[in-house]
Design a protein around this motif. Structure first.
Motif, PDB file in Angstrom:
ATOM      1  N   GLN A   1       0.833  -1.212   0.000  1.00  0.00           N
ATOM      2  CA  GLN A   1       0.000   0.000   0.000  1.00  0.00           C
ATOM      3  C   GLN A   1       0.870   1.266   0.000  1.00  0.00           C
ATOM      4  O   GLN A   1       0.664   2.185   0.788  1.00  0.00           O
TER       5      GLN A   1
ATOM      6  N   ALA B   1      -1.608   7.080  -3.430  1.00  0.00           N
ATOM      7  CA  ALA B   1      -1.852   5.643  -3.357  1.00  0.00           C
ATOM      8  C   ALA B   1      -2.619   5.130  -4.574  1.00  0.00           C
ATOM      9  O   ALA B   1      -2.342   4.025  -5.066  1.00  0.00           O
TER      10      ALA B   1
ATOM     11  N   ARG C   1      -1.188   2.282  -7.126  1.00  0.00           N
ATOM     12  CA  ARG C   1      -1.921   1.027  -7.329  1.00  0.00           C
ATOM     13  C   ARG C   1      -2.306   0.857  -8.797  1.00  0.00           C
ATOM     14  O   ARG C   1      -2.276  -0.265  -9.333  1.00  0.00           O
TER      15      ARG C   1
END
Length: 290
Positions: free
Chosen positions: A205, A225, A229
């Motif tokens: 993460q 984030a 991702r």
């Protein structure tokens, strides 16, 4: 391309160095555990002409380095290690166990990767000196305030480094997107390991990511984030698309690895390199998977 380190987050600066192809990132980490340099560019000339002057702009010299590390032992990432050994007298050189022999003998491995597809490969570099590592870094071990994350797939010795407090992930070439324009597609030698590595990196993460090059269609530095991702998920998606397209070519009766590579580049590639050996390695990797 700027010949200076650019701040990514406090304590992390990145310099993109010339390679003759897509620029390669060199990452400087400064924290309570010491000063670390991750990767060293493609040649001694890059160290002298780019890295040393960029360090000087920050008030540093190679002798200030505590650690010299690497994300993997391809020449564009460790080609300057031998020169740094001459300049960084205090620094300890570390590598994961899978990369130890490659760090000692990078020219041997550079020649070997070309020997599999000689007609599709450029000549190896005339000079690519290795170094003897001072220590080996184990999986999940901390060095210079960074946690080593095994991330094979691009190659067997590929790793990432993770700074937990800043949620910072330094991936080198472990996450490939759709490859660089110099590759045409991602270089994935072991697709099973690659997919497992992507899942492992997703679980961290991370909120900031620094890649070893610009892997299309993403920039080499990502903040946030969701963007991190997305890069990881899209890299996984590209790897799955390669599998489908390679399988279709084989089912259509195509057996030549270079010809499958050409078809793959035509359908999904981000460029058409003159030599196809990197794309050929990806095709061969998916062949082994079957």
């Amino acid at each position: 391309m700027k010949n200076q380190f650019e701040s990514i987050v406090p304590g992390c600066d990145v310099l993109f160095t010339p390679t003759g192809g897509p620029p390669a990132g060199v990452t400087l980490i400064r924290n309570a555990a010491g000063i670390s340099l991750i990767d060293s560019g493609i040649t001694a000339a890059v160290v002298d002409g780019c890295i040393v002057p960029a360090l000087a702009q920050l008030g540093l010299t190679p002798d200030d380095l505590d650690f010299v590390l690497c994300t993997h032992c391809h020449g564009d990432h460790i080609g300057g290690h031998a020169r740094l050994r001459e300049l960084a007298h205090r620094a300890k050189f570390g590598v994961c166990a899978a990369g130890a022999d490659k760090l000692r003998r990078p020219l041997f491995y550079s020649r070997a990767i070309r020997a599999k597809f000689p007609e599709e490969s450029p000549a190896p570099p005339a000079v690519l000196e290795g170094v003897e590592p001072d220590f080996l870094i184990e999986a999940d071990e901390m060095v210079g305030g960074l946690r080593l994350i095994p991330a094979p797939g691009h190659d067997s010795d590929a790793v990432a480094f993770f700074a937990p407090e800043q949620r910072l992930l330094i991936t080198g070439d472990s996450v490939q997107g759709n490859g660089t324009w110099g590759q045409g597609i991602a270089l994935i030698m072991d697709p099973v390991a690659y997919r497992e590595s992507l899942q492992r990196l997703m679980a961290l993460q991370a909120e900031v990511l620094v890649a070893g090059h610009r892997f299309e269609p993403f920039p080499p530095v990502l903040h946030g984030a969701e963007k991190v991702r997305s890069f990881l998920e899209e890299s996984l998606s590209f790897s799955e698309k390669y599998d489908i397209l390679i399988r279709e070519a084989v089912e259509a009766g195509v057996r030549s690895v270079p010809e499958i590579a050409r078809r793959l580049l035509e359908k999904i590639g981000c460029g058409r390199p003159e030599k196809l050996f990197l794309a050929c390695w990806t095709v061969a990797g998916y062949g082994k998977e079957r």
